[in-house]
Design a protein around this motif. Structure first.
Motif, PDB file in Angstrom:
ATOM      1  N   HIS A  64      93.504  12.856 -15.490  1.00  0.00           N
ATOM      2  CA  HIS A  64      91.715  13.933 -14.831  1.00  0.00           C
ATOM      3  C   HIS A  64      91.474  12.618 -14.388  1.00  0.00           C
ATOM      4  N   THR A  65      91.584  11.555 -15.001  1.00  0.00           N
ATOM      5  CA  THR A  65      90.331  10.739 -14.791  1.00  0.00           C
ATOM      6  C   THR A  65      89.906  10.683 -13.010  1.00  0.00           C
ATOM      7  N   GLY A  66      88.631  10.144 -12.557  1.00  0.00           N
ATOM      8  CA  GLY A  66      88.545   9.805 -10.888  1.00  0.00           C
ATOM      9  C   GLY A  66      88.915  11.113 -10.195  1.00  0.00           C
ATOM     10  N   THR A  67      89.727  10.581  -9.158  1.00  0.00           N
ATOM     11  CA  THR A  67      90.209  11.067  -7.739  1.00  0.00           C
ATOM     12  C   THR A  67      91.981  11.658  -8.392  1.00  0.00           C
ATOM     13  N   VAL A  82     103.146  16.564 -12.723  1.00  0.00           N
ATOM     14  CA  VAL A  82     102.868  16.332 -11.743  1.00  0.00           C
ATOM     15  C   VAL A  82     103.880  15.598 -10.739  1.00  0.00           C
ATOM     16  N   ASP A  83     104.954  14.838 -11.590  1.00  0.00           N
ATOM     17  CA  ASP A  83     106.041  14.292 -10.629  1.00  0.00           C
ATOM     18  C   ASP A  83     106.802  14.841 -10.601  1.00  0.00           C
ATOM     19  N   SER A  84     106.941  16.408 -10.270  1.00  0.00           N
ATOM     20  CA  SER A  84     107.700  16.775  -9.700  1.00  0.00           C
ATOM     21  C   SER A  84     106.959  18.041  -8.249  1.00  0.00           C
ATOM     22  N   LEU A  85     106.282  17.786  -8.421  1.00  0.00           N
ATOM     23  CA  LEU A  85     105.172  18.544  -7.111  1.00  0.00           C
ATOM     24  C   LEU A  85     106.040  18.343  -5.865  1.00  0.00           C
ATOM     25  N   ASP A  86     105.818  18.841  -4.765  1.00  0.00           N
ATOM     26  CA  ASP A  86     105.907  18.784  -3.216  1.00  0.00           C
ATOM     27  C   ASP A  86     105.424  18.035  -2.227  1.00  0.00           C
ATOM     28  N   ILE A  87     105.588  15.991  -2.724  1.00  0.00           N
ATOM     29  CA  ILE A  87     104.888  15.734  -1.879  1.00  0.00           C
ATOM     30  C   ILE A  87     104.312  15.629  -0.675  1.00  0.00           C
ATOM     31  N   GLU A  88     105.282  17.418  -0.299  1.00  0.00           N
ATOM     32  CA  GLU A  88     105.023  16.882   1.462  1.00  0.00           C
ATOM     33  C   GLU A  88     103.971  18.116   1.347  1.00  0.00           C
ATOM     34  N   SER A  89     103.342  18.538  -0.006  1.00  0.00           N
ATOM     35  CA  SER A  89     102.606  19.540   0.604  1.00  0.00           C
ATOM     36  C   SER A  89     101.370  18.971   0.265  1.00  0.00           C
ATOM     37  N   LEU A  90     101.367  17.699   0.377  1.00  0.00           N
ATOM     38  CA  LEU A  90     100.216  16.943  -0.707  1.00  0.00           C
ATOM     39  C   LEU A  90     100.017  16.033   0.606  1.00  0.00           C
ATOM     40  N   CYS A 232      97.297  12.152   0.472  1.00  0.00           N
ATOM     41  CA  CYS A 232      96.848  12.381  -1.354  1.00  0.00           C
ATOM     42  C   CYS A 232      98.287  11.956  -2.029  1.00  0.00           C
ATOM     43  N   LEU A 233      98.147  10.919  -2.603  1.00  0.00           N
ATOM     44  CA  LEU A 233      99.784   9.929  -3.220  1.00  0.00           C
ATOM     45  C   LEU A 233      99.327  10.441  -4.801  1.00  0.00           C
ATOM     46  N   PRO A 234      99.870  11.564  -5.418  1.00  0.00           N
ATOM     47  CA  PRO A 234      99.477  11.259  -6.805  1.00  0.00           C
ATOM     48  C   PRO A 234     100.408  10.177  -7.802  1.00  0.00           C
ATOM     49  N   LEU A 235     100.208   9.946  -8.435  1.00  0.00           N
ATOM     50  CA  LEU A 235     100.468   8.562  -9.346  1.00  0.00           C
ATOM     51  C   LEU A 235     102.382   9.246 -10.391  1.00  0.00           C
ATOM     52  N   LYS A 236     103.006   8.832 -10.234  1.00  0.00           N
ATOM     53  CA  LYS A 236     104.249   9.426 -10.479  1.00  0.00           C
ATOM     54  C   LYS A 236     104.418   9.525 -11.982  1.00  0.00           C
ATOM     55  N   ILE A 237     103.989  10.163 -12.933  1.00  0.00           N
ATOM     56  CA  ILE A 237     103.853  10.112 -14.460  1.00  0.00           C
ATOM     57  C   ILE A 237     105.040  11.014 -14.952  1.00  0.00           C
ATOM     58  N   GLU A 238     105.770  10.565 -14.945  1.00  0.00           N
ATOM     59  CA  GLU A 238     106.623  12.249 -15.453  1.00  0.00           C
ATOM     60  C   GLU A 238     106.261  12.820 -16.712  1.00  0.00           C
ATOM     61  N   GLY A 239     106.484  14.306 -16.637  1.00  0.00           N
ATOM     62  CA  GLY A 239     106.048  14.958 -17.358  1.00  0.00           C
ATOM     63  C   GLY A 239     104.268  15.011 -18.077  1.00  0.00           C
ATOM     64  N   CYS A 240     103.877  14.787 -16.531  1.00  0.00           N
ATOM     65  CA  CYS A 240     101.888  14.959 -17.231  1.00  0.00           C
ATOM     66  C   CYS A 240     101.751  16.099 -16.707  1.00  0.00           C
ATOM     67  N   ASP A 241     100.161  16.675 -17.073  1.00  0.00           N
ATOM     68  CA  ASP A 241      99.775  17.468 -16.291  1.00  0.00           C
ATOM     69  C   ASP A 241      98.954  17.177 -15.194  1.00  0.00           C
ATOM     70  N   ALA A 243      97.890  13.185 -12.565  1.00  0.00           N
ATOM     71  CA  ALA A 243      97.664  12.090 -11.880  1.00  0.00           C
ATOM     72  C   ALA A 243      96.297  11.259 -11.199  1.00  0.00           C
ATOM     73  N   PRO A 244      95.853  10.187 -12.096  1.00  0.00           N
ATOM     74  CA  PRO A 244      94.954   9.966 -10.564  1.00  0.00           C
ATOM     75  C   PRO A 244      95.652   9.162  -9.437  1.00  0.00           C
ATOM     76  N   SER A 245      95.223  10.209  -8.157  1.00  0.00           N
ATOM     77  CA  SER A 245      95.207   9.752  -6.597  1.00  0.00           C
ATOM     78  C   SER A 245      94.754   9.109  -5.926  1.00  0.00           C
ATOM     79  N   ARG A 246      95.509   8.359  -4.530  1.00  0.00           N
ATOM     80  CA  ARG A 246      94.487   7.838  -3.708  1.00  0.00           C
ATOM     81  C   ARG A 246      94.375   8.627  -2.777  1.00  0.00           C
ATOM     82  N   ALA A 247      93.593   9.279  -2.069  1.00  0.00           N
ATOM     83  CA  ALA A 247      92.620  10.114  -1.271  1.00  0.00           C
ATOM     84  C   ALA A 247      92.342   9.637  -0.069  1.00  0.00           C
ATOM     85  N   LEU A 248      93.154   9.892   1.453  1.00  0.00           N
ATOM     86  CA  LEU A 248      92.890   9.327   2.287  1.00  0.00           C
ATOM     87  C   LEU A 248      92.351  10.449   3.967  1.00  0.00           C
ATOM     88  N   LEU A 249      91.874  10.238   4.060  1.00  0.00           N
ATOM     89  CA  LEU A 249      91.450  11.436   5.762  1.00  0.00           C
ATOM     90  C   LEU A 249      91.881   9.808   6.898  1.00  0.00           C
TER      91      LEU A 249
END
Length: 253
Positions: A64-67, A82-90, A232-241, A243-249
């Motif tokens: 949970h560091t940075g964005t 986090v690796d099981s999230l629906d990436i389209e919803s982000l 917003c694309l979080p790192l795909k870290i298996e089984g993690c609670d 992840a840091p992400s790159r977010a753009l508008l």
């Protein structure tokens, strides 16, 4: 996951790449503000061009560091990682609401009032992402220094107990309003969608149990209220609670 919906998700019609791209990501460095108790970030060179012919670094930081994106498993037993999230919803059409002059709880009625006054929304029925701009921009040193976040060693709850109305946050009714209005993602430019003095985290529980993504530590300081396309694309870290992400508008003009 690359699947049936990939072509639709990345179609030019859905991503208006002709607009201005605004990076709203907080960088990760040894000086990135962290919530007290989280691992302190460290970037250490292990290989160098001069000695090894290539540069490689060892990265140490919390999930949970940075964005970053909070996964349901952050607070919910058996919640998705986090690796099981629906990436389209982000990704999708987003509205930025400005609460930088307001402190304390953002209730459902407050959100409804500010949201309904944005007439631009009348022409758009596909808004799936809500971004909350508060007076806690991360790039300003005084925010980190005031609450003692830079080293992550002092407790911000004490600061907020003395001044509970200092920063805006979602209360239970505000989180319920977001769920009720069908948002898929909510983002904020502070450490938490909840009050930093909260131990029960009602907004986290309400949102994540309803499959609403949470993005925290955004940099919205240079962003005006209005409509944007959000990625917003979080790192795909298996089984993690989380992840840091790159977010753009991406602006529409």
């Amino acid at each position: 996951m690359i699947g049936k919906g990939s072509e639709e998700m990345f179609s030019p019609e859905k991503i208006p790449v002709k607009g201005k791209v605004i990076d709203i990501t907080v960088s990760i460095s040894s000086f990135t503000p962290i919530f007290p108790g989280d691992p302190e970030p460290s970037i250490e060179k292990t290989l160098t061009l001069e000695k090894d012919g290539c540069a490689v670094s060892r990265l140490i930081f919390g999930s949970h560091t940075g964005t970053h994106v909070d996964a349901p498993s952050h607070v919910l037993k058996g919640g998705l990682p986090v690796d099981s999230l629906d990436i389209e919803s982000l990704m999708g059409e987003a509205v930025v609401l400005d609460f930088s002059r307001r402190g304390g709880a953002l209730t459902g009625s407050i959100l409804e009032d500010v949201y309904s006054k944005r007439k631009v929304l009348e022409s758009s029925s596909g808004v799936s992402i809500l971004l909350l701009k508060t007076k806690a921009p991360f790039q300003k040193e005084e925010y980190s220094e005031t609450l003692g976040f830079l080293a992550g060693k002092s407790d911000p709850r004490r600061e907020l107990e003395a001044s509970p109305e200092s920063f805006a946050y979602l209360d239970a009714s505000g989180a319920a309003w977001i769920v009720r209005n069908g948002f898929k993602t909510v983002g904020i430019d502070s450490f938490s969608v909840d009050s930093l003095s909260s131990e029960s985290l009602p907004a986290h529980h309400t949102l994540l149990s309803s499959n609403v993504n949470i993005v925290e530590c955004l940099d919205l300081s240079s962003v005006e209220a209005g409509m944007y396309f959000f990625l917003c694309l979080p790192l795909k870290i298996e089984g993690c609670d989380g992840a840091p992400s790159r977010a753009l508008l991406i602006s529409y003009s």
